[in-house]
Structures are given as C-alpha cells and as structure tokens.
Design a protein around this motif. Structure first.
Motif, PDB file in Angstrom:
ATOM      1  N   VAL A  45      -5.169   6.023   1.947  1.00 32.92           N
ATOM      2  CA  VAL A  45      -4.281   4.885   1.700  1.00 32.92           C
ATOM      3  C   VAL A  45      -4.681   4.295   0.357  1.00 32.92           C
ATOM      4  CG1 VAL A  45      -3.593   2.575   2.438  1.00 32.92           C
ATOM      5  CG2 VAL A  45      -3.924   4.377   4.137  1.00 32.92           C
ATOM      6  N   ASP A  46      -3.701   4.152  -0.535  1.00 34.13           N
ATOM      7  CA  ASP A  46      -3.948   3.580  -1.859  1.00 34.13           C
ATOM      8  C   ASP A  46      -3.470   2.136  -1.912  1.00 34.13           C
ATOM      9  OD1 ASP A  46      -4.924   6.026  -2.595  1.00 34.13           O
ATOM     10  OD2 ASP A  46      -3.254   6.541  -3.926  1.00 34.13           O
ATOM     11  N   LEU A  47      -4.332   1.275  -2.420  1.00 31.23           N
ATOM     12  CA  LEU A  47      -3.985  -0.122  -2.632  1.00 31.23           C
ATOM     13  C   LEU A  47      -3.772  -0.346  -4.121  1.00 31.23           C
ATOM     14  CD1 LEU A  47      -6.614  -1.680  -0.234  1.00 31.23           C
ATOM     15  CD2 LEU A  47      -4.143  -1.722   0.094  1.00 31.23           C
ATOM     16  N   PRO A  48      -2.746  -1.119  -4.489  1.00 33.00           N
ATOM     17  CA  PRO A  48      -2.485  -1.369  -5.908  1.00 33.00           C
ATOM     18  C   PRO A  48      -3.577  -2.240  -6.510  1.00 33.00           C
ATOM     19  CG  PRO A  48      -1.096  -2.760  -4.556  1.00 33.00           C
ATOM     20  CD  PRO A  48      -1.799  -1.832  -3.615  1.00 33.00           C
ATOM     21  N   PRO A  49      -3.608  -2.391  -7.833  1.00 26.15           N
ATOM     22  CA  PRO A  49      -4.583  -3.300  -8.440  1.00 26.15           C
ATOM     23  C   PRO A  49      -4.524  -4.660  -7.777  1.00 26.15           C
ATOM     24  CG  PRO A  49      -3.444  -2.060 -10.138  1.00 26.15           C
ATOM     25  CD  PRO A  49      -2.752  -1.739  -8.836  1.00 26.15           C
ATOM     26  N   PRO A  50      -5.677  -5.272  -7.526  1.00 24.68           N
ATOM     27  CA  PRO A  50      -5.686  -6.528  -6.760  1.00 24.68           C
ATOM     28  C   PRO A  50      -4.917  -7.636  -7.449  1.00 24.68           C
ATOM     29  CG  PRO A  50      -7.837  -6.085  -7.750  1.00 24.68           C
ATOM     30  CD  PRO A  50      -7.024  -4.853  -7.929  1.00 24.68           C
ATOM     31  N   ALA A  70       0.827  -1.196   0.000  1.00 28.42           N
ATOM     32  CA  ALA A  70       0.000   0.000   0.000  1.00 28.42           C
ATOM     33  C   ALA A  70       0.870   1.258   0.000  1.00 28.42           C
ATOM     34  CB  ALA A  70      -0.918  -0.001   1.223  1.00 28.42           C
ATOM     35  N   VAL A  71       0.256   2.366  -0.360  1.00 28.07           N
ATOM     36  CA  VAL A  71       0.922   3.670  -0.385  1.00 28.07           C
ATOM     37  C   VAL A  71       0.072   4.656   0.401  1.00 28.07           C
ATOM     38  CG1 VAL A  71       1.745   5.575  -1.823  1.00 28.07           C
ATOM     39  CG2 VAL A  71       2.002   3.218  -2.622  1.00 28.07           C
ATOM     40  N   VAL A  72       0.693   5.367   1.327  1.00 26.45           N
ATOM     41  CA  VAL A  72      -0.011   6.340   2.167  1.00 26.45           C
ATOM     42  C   VAL A  72       0.096   7.726   1.537  1.00 26.45           C
ATOM     43  CG1 VAL A  72      -0.211   7.328   4.479  1.00 26.45           C
ATOM     44  CG2 VAL A  72       0.562   4.956   4.193  1.00 26.45           C
ATOM     45  N   GLN A  73      -1.044   8.383   1.373  1.00 23.54           N
ATOM     46  CA  GLN A  73      -1.082   9.738   0.820  1.00 23.54           C
ATOM     47  C   GLN A  73      -1.123  10.748   1.958  1.00 23.54           C
ATOM     48  OE1 GLN A  73      -0.585  10.139  -2.303  1.00 23.54           O
ATOM     49  NE2 GLN A  73      -0.876   7.988  -2.899  1.00 23.54           N
ATOM     50  N   VAL A  74      -0.260  11.755   1.877  1.00 26.57           N
ATOM     51  CA  VAL A  74      -0.096  12.735   2.953  1.00 26.57           C
ATOM     52  C   VAL A  74      -0.135  14.137   2.358  1.00 26.57           C
ATOM     53  CG1 VAL A  74       1.514  13.613   4.694  1.00 26.57           C
ATOM     54  CG2 VAL A  74       1.247  11.151   4.375  1.00 26.57           C
ATOM     55  N   ALA A  75      -0.824  15.045   3.036  1.00 28.20           N
ATOM     56  CA  ALA A  75      -0.837  16.462   2.658  1.00 28.20           C
ATOM     57  C   ALA A  75      -0.154  17.267   3.749  1.00 28.20           C
ATOM     58  CB  ALA A  75      -2.268  16.951   2.459  1.00 28.20           C
ATOM     59  N   GLY A  76       0.516  18.341   3.340  1.00 29.77           N
ATOM     60  CA  GLY A  76       1.214  19.169   4.316  1.00 29.77           C
ATOM     61  C   GLY A  76       1.492  20.548   3.785  1.00 29.77           C
ATOM     62  N   PRO A  77       2.145  21.364   4.576  1.00 29.38           N
ATOM     63  CA  PRO A  77       2.409  22.751   4.165  1.00 29.38           C
ATOM     64  C   PRO A  77       3.300  22.855   2.938  1.00 29.38           C
ATOM     65  CG  PRO A  77       3.586  22.201   6.200  1.00 29.38           C
ATOM     66  CD  PRO A  77       2.628  21.082   5.941  1.00 29.38           C
ATOM     67  N   ARG A  78       4.055  21.803   2.643  1.00 31.01           N
ATOM     68  CA  ARG A  78       4.924  21.810   1.458  1.00 31.01           C
ATOM     69  C   ARG A  78       4.321  21.032   0.297  1.00 31.01           C
ATOM     70  NH1 ARG A  78       7.994  21.047   5.945  1.00 31.01           N
ATOM     71  NH2 ARG A  78       9.563  22.635   6.432  1.00 31.01           N
ATOM     72  N   GLY A  79       3.044  20.667   0.409  1.00 29.64           N
ATOM     73  CA  GLY A  79       2.392  19.947  -0.673  1.00 29.64           C
ATOM     74  C   GLY A  79       2.071  18.518  -0.294  1.00 29.64           C
ATOM     75  N   ASN A  80       1.753  17.743  -1.295  1.00 32.35           N
ATOM     76  CA  ASN A  80       1.337  16.357  -1.086  1.00 32.35           C
ATOM     77  C   ASN A  80       2.502  15.397  -1.293  1.00 32.35           C
ATOM     78  OD1 ASN A  80      -1.263  17.376  -0.752  1.00 32.35           O
ATOM     79  ND2 ASN A  80      -1.792  17.056  -2.899  1.00 32.35           N
ATOM     80  N   ARG A  81       2.458  14.277  -0.552  1.00 30.67           N
ATOM     81  CA  ARG A  81       3.489  13.244  -0.683  1.00 30.67           C
ATOM     82  C   ARG A  81       2.824  11.873  -0.732  1.00 30.67           C
ATOM     83  NH1 ARG A  81       7.649  12.240   3.274  1.00 30.67           N
ATOM     84  NH2 ARG A  81       6.270  12.845   4.999  1.00 30.67           N
ATOM     85  N   SER A  82       3.497  10.936  -1.401  1.00 32.19           N
ATOM     86  CA  SER A  82       3.095   9.537  -1.403  1.00 32.19           C
ATOM     87  C   SER A  82       4.182   8.736  -0.708  1.00 32.19           C
ATOM     88  CB  SER A  82       2.908   9.024  -2.841  1.00 32.19           C
ATOM     89  OG  SER A  82       1.891   9.736  -3.506  1.00 32.19           O
TER      90      SER A  82
END
Length: 328
Positions: free
Chosen positions: A215-220, A174-186
């Motif tokens: 949270v992003d999950l890849p194609p199953p 999985a990949v966690v998506q995060v937002a913050g003062p400097r923009g978005n991160r994966s």
C-alpha cells in the motif's frame, strides 16, 4: 472443515504460480479467512502460505511518500515511527481495530481483503445470502439490521465493510499495489472496494489469482490535524456502528484541505468530495461541519433497526472534525 492442500510460497512469483485456480486462497495472518473456513463460508481446496515471501517492509518512497508491505503486521505498522509521525490518522485507525492479539497477527493486505461480518453471511444456517448463495436473497433487509449499511446498498446486499484501516486509507488517498498473471496494477483506494450492486459476492476489484504486494501513501499532507473516531457498542473488540476518519490542513484557522471518510455505513469506505469542498476556504465551525455532514449522508436509506445511523454519522462527523481541528 474439509481436507485442504497446503503449500508454502518462497517468493511473490512462486505464490502467483501456486494460486492460478479459483479454489486457492492466499493466507497471511489468517485472522478472517480461518474463521470463515471453520464456519463453512469459505471452502478453498488449497491454501498458499505467503508469510515467508517478504513484503513486510515499511519504507520511504522517492516522492516522499511511504510504501507499506502487504505482509506488514497491523501492530507493527501502527507503531512504526514514520507512520506515527507522518500518517497519524492511519496509526489511530489501526489501533482502534480488533484486539492487540489480532493486530499482532493481522496483515495490511489481509485487512484490505477482510469480508463483511454480516451475521446472515457468516452463519451458514441462514440460506438467504447473496454473498454465499447468489440469487438466494438478502435476509438482512427484513431481518436484524442494526449494523448494516445506510449508503450505497442495493436490493442484493446491505452488508458493510468492517475495516477501520481502510477508512483511514481512503481519507489519505492511498494506492494499493497488486501483482498478477497479467502484470502489476495500481488501484486507488477509491476504486479498491466495490459497492454490492447485483454482484455482492465481489467485494474488491482484485482479480482471481492477484496478490496485494503493498500500500502506497502519498507525500504527507495531514500530519497535525487528524482524528479517527470510532463509535461502537463497547470499547474493545467491536466493529464500528459508525466511524469517521477526518484530516485537515489549516492555515490561520482556515481550512486549506479536508478529507472525510465514513466507516460502518457502506460496503466500502464512504467519501464525498463535495462535502469536503464545503469546508475549504472557511474557518472550521460546527455549523459548516454540520452542512458537510448532511451532504455526506445525502441519499441514505435506513432500515428498521439502523435508522439511528443517519443522525449518528452526522454527529460523529462534526465531532471528528472538531477534534481534528483541535489537534496540534
């Protein structure tokens, strides 16, 4: 508890504006944070309520994967039709955690950020804990350490990550998506949780002021042969002594892909690609699973009360792989 300010954010951007100082914490379900505040472990001066900013949807991604909003409840996620059908390993892990009442409150983002349940950390009567008091020492190393780490620990800390969900997410890449003062991160799950090193007070790579959004999950790819095994002292409301998230792709009995993640043994979910590679191209037999399990715990360091975990982790791995292979 001391006096705190409380603010209710209206959207993610508003939440980020309210949280740009080190004494502010986001609060969703509050199932971990409030306990730590009551015990005096966490002492924020302001809470930012993010329960009304959206981020609770579960939706398909264009690549065939799935995006789970950070404020989706654990129970809703575990019982979502797409999660159950495409990512059964995640559903199993979520349902293995805590109690129904807690799962109805806890959020996906909060689960990722929950802190270790080491008794020397959560009880302020102990004045030796490098997580609470950097430089004070680690009482668990010489104290009662049955629940503690056998892998990836350091002189500064031997606590373990308590999340069941995170173990499954690690196995699923999985990949966690995060937002913050400097923009978005994966942030890939492999990089999300930290080993303690010399700074055990920092448990994730989320920076101050950042907010988990999804949270992003890849194609199953692991839908038929998965199993989450949790070994614990009692059947409900107990943290794992050892847990195993096992996921396999099989063709005519031969392993085409394998994922194995351990919980309850380290400061983060524990994976070793070399152990998984031992299974690929071969039939799933216990002898080969035992070899993979032995490699998975290579370098383990036990303490006086948790030596049993080294063998337990290997036996649990073999059992989880066997059960995953049987599921159809």
């Amino acid at each position: 508890m001391h006096a705190i300010d409380y603010e209710r954010a209206t959207d993610p951007a508003h939440a980020l504006r309210l949280a740009q100082d080190q004494h502010t914490r986001f609060i969703g379900g509050g199932t971990n944070l409030l306990d730590l505040m009551k015990g005096g472990v966490e002492r924020p001066l302001r809470l930012v309520d993010i329960t009304r900013i959206g981020l609770a949807d579960i939706a398909e991604l264009g690549n065939g994967g799935l995006r789970i909003g950070a404020l989706a409840r654990n129970s809703d996620t575990a019982n979502h039709a797409l999660v159950r059908s495409r990512y059964p390993l995640l559903a199993q892990a979520l349902l293995a955690g805590a109690s129904p009442q807690l799962r109805n409150m806890a959020t996906i983002g909060g689960n990722l950020m929950q802190r270790p349940r080491c008794p020397y950390f959560v009880d302020t009567a102990f004045d030796m804990c490098n997580k609470r008091l950097p430089g004070s020492g680690c009482a668990a190393r010489e104290g009662y350490n049955r629940m503690h780490a056998i892998l990836g620990a350091s002189e500064a800390c031997i606590a373990v990550n308590p999340s069941d969900m995170s173990v499954a997410l690690a196995a699923l890449d999985a990949v966690v998506q995060v937002a913050g003062p400097r923009g978005n991160r994966s942030i890939p799950m492999a990089d999300f949780h930290r080993l303690p090193g010399t700074q055990p007070q920092s448990e994730t790579t989320v920076q101050p002021g950042e907010l988990i959004t999804a949270v992003d999950l890849p194609p199953p790819g692991f839908t038929r042969h998965t199993y989450y095994l949790k070994v614990r002292d009692r059947a409900s409301y107990a943290f794992a002594l050892v847990s195993v998230a096992a996921a396999l792709e099989l063709a005519d009995g031969v392993v085409r892909q394998a994922r194995i993640a351990l919980g309850g043994v380290a400061h983060r979910p524990w994976r070793m690609p070399a152990a998984e590679a031992l299974l690929v191209g071969h039939r799933l037999e216990d002898a080969r699973s035992r070899a993979a399990a032995a490699l998975l715990v290579r370098g383990a360091q036990a303490f006086k009360d948790n030596r049993f975990k080294i063998e337990l982790a290997q036996r649990a791995t073999v059992s989880a792989l066997r059960r995953a292979g049987e599921v159809a």
